[in-house]
Scaffold this active site. Structure first.
Site, mmCIF file in Angstrom:
data_model
loop_
_atom_site.group_PDB
_atom_site.id
_atom_site.type_symbol
_atom_site.label_atom_id
_atom_site.label_comp_id
_atom_site.label_asym_id
_atom_site.label_seq_id
_atom_site.Cartn_x
_atom_site.Cartn_y
_atom_site.Cartn_z
ATOM 1 N N CYS A 159 13.415 -44.410 -12.099
ATOM 2 C CA CYS A 159 14.131 -43.574 -11.130
ATOM 3 C C CYS A 159 15.029 -42.561 -11.817
ATOM 4 O O CYS A 159 15.001 -41.370 -11.514
ATOM 5 C CB CYS A 159 14.947 -44.454 -10.187
ATOM 6 S SG CYS A 159 15.899 -43.516 -8.984
ATOM 7 N N CYS A 172 12.920 -40.464 -9.425
ATOM 8 C CA CYS A 172 13.684 -39.894 -8.306
ATOM 9 C C CYS A 172 14.632 -38.766 -8.702
ATOM 10 O O CYS A 172 14.605 -37.679 -8.102
ATOM 11 C CB CYS A 172 14.510 -40.984 -7.627
ATOM 12 S SG CYS A 172 13.720 -42.585 -7.482
ATOM 13 N N LYS A 215 13.000 -35.639 -10.486
ATOM 14 C CA LYS A 215 12.074 -35.054 -9.518
ATOM 15 C C LYS A 215 12.820 -34.223 -8.491
ATOM 16 O O LYS A 215 12.412 -33.103 -8.157
ATOM 17 C CB LYS A 215 11.301 -36.173 -8.829
ATOM 18 C CG LYS A 215 10.504 -35.732 -7.614
ATOM 19 C CD LYS A 215 10.064 -36.922 -6.793
ATOM 20 C CE LYS A 215 11.240 -37.594 -6.112
ATOM 21 N NZ LYS A 215 10.832 -38.804 -5.344
ATOM 22 N N TYR A 264 2.644 -39.485 -2.607
ATOM 23 C CA TYR A 264 3.905 -38.759 -2.639
ATOM 24 C C TYR A 264 4.159 -38.077 -3.981
ATOM 25 O O TYR A 264 4.692 -36.961 -4.024
ATOM 26 C CB TYR A 264 5.064 -39.675 -2.244
ATOM 27 C CG TYR A 264 5.433 -40.751 -3.235
ATOM 28 C CD1 TYR A 264 6.443 -40.560 -4.160
ATOM 29 C CD2 TYR A 264 4.792 -41.989 -3.216
ATOM 30 C CE1 TYR A 264 6.797 -41.547 -5.059
ATOM 31 C CE2 TYR A 264 5.132 -42.983 -4.106
ATOM 32 C CZ TYR A 264 6.143 -42.759 -5.031
ATOM 33 O OH TYR A 264 6.472 -43.756 -5.927
ATOM 34 N N GLU A 274 4.558 -33.969 -4.242
ATOM 35 C CA GLU A 274 5.837 -33.492 -4.757
ATOM 36 C C GLU A 274 5.635 -32.578 -5.951
ATOM 37 O O GLU A 274 6.216 -31.481 -6.019
ATOM 38 C CB GLU A 274 6.721 -34.682 -5.141
ATOM 39 C CG GLU A 274 7.282 -35.419 -3.933
ATOM 40 C CD GLU A 274 8.024 -36.684 -4.280
ATOM 41 O OE1 GLU A 274 8.814 -37.148 -3.443
ATOM 42 O OE2 GLU A 274 7.808 -37.239 -5.385
ATOM 43 N N HIS A 303 23.752 -28.918 18.610
ATOM 44 C CA HIS A 303 23.026 -27.662 18.775
ATOM 45 C C HIS A 303 23.733 -26.528 18.031
ATOM 46 O O HIS A 303 24.953 -26.454 18.048
ATOM 47 C CB HIS A 303 22.939 -27.314 20.265
ATOM 48 C CG HIS A 303 22.125 -26.094 20.545
ATOM 49 N ND1 HIS A 303 20.754 -26.079 20.453
ATOM 50 C CD2 HIS A 303 22.506 -24.834 20.884
ATOM 51 C CE1 HIS A 303 20.309 -24.865 20.744
ATOM 52 N NE2 HIS A 303 21.358 -24.096 21.010
ATOM 53 N N GLU A 322 18.263 -32.266 16.626
ATOM 54 C CA GLU A 322 18.467 -32.522 18.052
ATOM 55 C C GLU A 322 17.149 -32.726 18.795
ATOM 56 O O GLU A 322 17.116 -33.327 19.868
ATOM 57 C CB GLU A 322 19.250 -31.380 18.701
ATOM 58 C CG GLU A 322 18.510 -30.057 18.774
ATOM 59 C CD GLU A 322 19.315 -28.967 19.487
ATOM 60 O OE1 GLU A 322 19.881 -29.262 20.559
ATOM 61 O OE2 GLU A 322 19.369 -27.841 18.971
#
Length: 449
Positions: free
Chosen positions: A43, A48, A51, A177, A181, A434, A439
């Protein structure tokens, strides 16, 4: 326990191993950890963190372009790959130091070398043998390459973070993934990028709408995607020639395999002491992460349940608490949220539509695609996908899925809602913020056909 040198010996100082070791030490255990490569594991060093730093870098070219729609006239931009790599390396070195201080500050002894298991209570490390009441395998995973001619000419995610030069053209192989990526990263920093995937839709293990929509959006951004084909061979020369299974030849300056990772358990001596492994090398463990040898435990990518850093952290705490605490901590793999830092980003938590149907549930699907407010002035044409999977019988929201900017940040909040058993009526009763994309999750009223 006093007859052993340590109460716990952890092999692997990645996220899970460090967390388990620190937690155990905090509970009064005498702990040592061995790491042959780098503190922080995949990681921190080749996963992670670097990346996402690269993903940030790859977004800037669009930000510069988008600024024109808001009245800015940015000057000509240039990109320096070597500078990015050097800056990334400096940050990773800082984090390595943080991990070392976390361990030593907790009283954990660190062996900066390889360790192997000799027997259920003995580890060989730094040329000597030490004993431990419990041994924890936290060695993570390692990228794999397919067995094809010329595979040695390609690189994996491990090497991608240290390429001395940025290739002008690259072929990325895979549809998970890591593949999407890195295809997004390369494309974002100006590399002519082709993504080759053997399946008909990206992100095979996720909700199918996510993979289909992401593929469309990546293609709009300039990534060429070749579906339902694979690499048959790679040939070297002034350019790499990748021959696909249909005979098509792709020329590039680099080929990256993102075709899977395997548990990094080989050569540790586990088989010789009786630890049962799957054919792929994952340690077989029970709900307490105990292997077939009671004194040996395994967590994280070494058990290959969910290849996510926060999951490994949670598993490590379960082991430490069980061995040295009250043993009350448990882990559930339900409603574990995750993000894919492709361009655009994917965020997901809970059941996919297919998983819900496989369970025999009668479900309602709510789906919305729209142009986010930001791009009404940029003219980029990028869209957002949002999707809810709802159980008709209980009205519970079973899955929340998104493709679009900040999807990871948005989905994290909805993961809490799913963990609390939120219903669609409760979503509907929530007043949205908003104007935001988020939302939409609380304003979708019309079921999708």
């Amino acid at each position: 326990m006093s007859r052993h040198d340590y109460d716990l010996f952890t092999i692997g100082a990645g996220s899970g191993g460090v967390r388990a070791s620190r937690w155990a030490a905090g509970l009064g255990a005498r702990v040592a950890v061995a790491e042959e490569r780098y503190l922080g594991g995949t990681c921190v060093n080749v996963g992670c963190i670097p990346k996402k730093l690269f993903a940030y870098a790859a977004h800037f070219h669009e930000d510069f372009e988008d600024a024109a729609g808001y009245g800015w006239r940015p000057g000509a931009a240039t990109f320096d790959w070597r500078r990015l790599v050097a800056n990334k390396d400096r940050e990773i070195a800082r984090l390595n130091g943080v991990y070392e201080r976390l361990l030593t500050g907790s009283g954990v002894e660190i062996f900066r070398t390889r360790a192997t298991v000799v027997d259920p209570h003995t580890v060989e490390v730094a040329g000597k043998r030490v004993t431990a009441a419990h041994i924890l395998i936290a060695t993570g995973g390692w990228p794999t390459k397919p067995v094809i001619p010329g595979a040695e000419l390609a690189f994996t995610s491990n090497e991608a973070f240290h390429l001395p030069e940025l290739p002008r053209r690259v072929v990325v192989v895979g549809g998970g993934y890591i593949a999407v990526e890195f295809a997004s990263i390369f494309n974002g920093v100006g590399v002519d990028t082709t993504l080759v995937y053997r399946g008909p839709c990206l992100l095979r293990s996720f909700d199918a709408d996510l993979g289909r929509f992401l593929g469309e959006q990546m293609a709009l951004k300039g990534v060429r995607i070749v579906y339902e084909r694979n690499l048959a061979k790679i040939e070297g020369g002034s350019a790499l020639r990748s021959t696909l299974t249909d005979g098509t030849v792709l020329e590039s300056d680099g080929v990256m395999f993102a075709t899977g990772r395997a548990p990094n358990t080989r050569g540790l001596g586990l088989e010789s002491v009786g630890v049962s492994l799957t054919a792929g090398g994952a340690a077989l463990v029970d709900e307490n992460f105990q292997t077939s040898v009671p004194s040996i435990h395994a967590i994280g990518d070494a058990v290959d349940r969910m290849q996510l850093t926060p999951v490994a952290l949670a598993e490590g705490m379960v082991v430490a608490e069980r061995l040295f605490g009250k043993g009350e901590r448990k882990i559930s793999y339900d409603n574990v949220a995750t993000a894919i830092f492709s361009h655009p980003t994917v965020g997901t938590v809970g059941l996919s539509e297919a998983q819900a149907r496989e369970r025999g549930l009668e479900i309602a699907i709510y789906r919305s695609t729209f142009t986010p407010l930001k791009h009404t002035l940029t003219g980029r044409g990028e869209k957002v996908l949002m999707k809810l999977v709802v159980d008709r019988a209980s009205d519970r929201v079973l899955g929340v899925h998104m493709v679009g900017a900040d999807a990871g940040e948005i989905i994290q909040g909805f993961a809490v809602a799913l963990q609390c058993g939120a219903t669609k009526r409760q979503f509907d009763a929530t007043i949205g913020i908003h104007p935001t994309s988020a939302e939409e999750f609380v304003t979708m009223r019309q079921e999708s056909v």
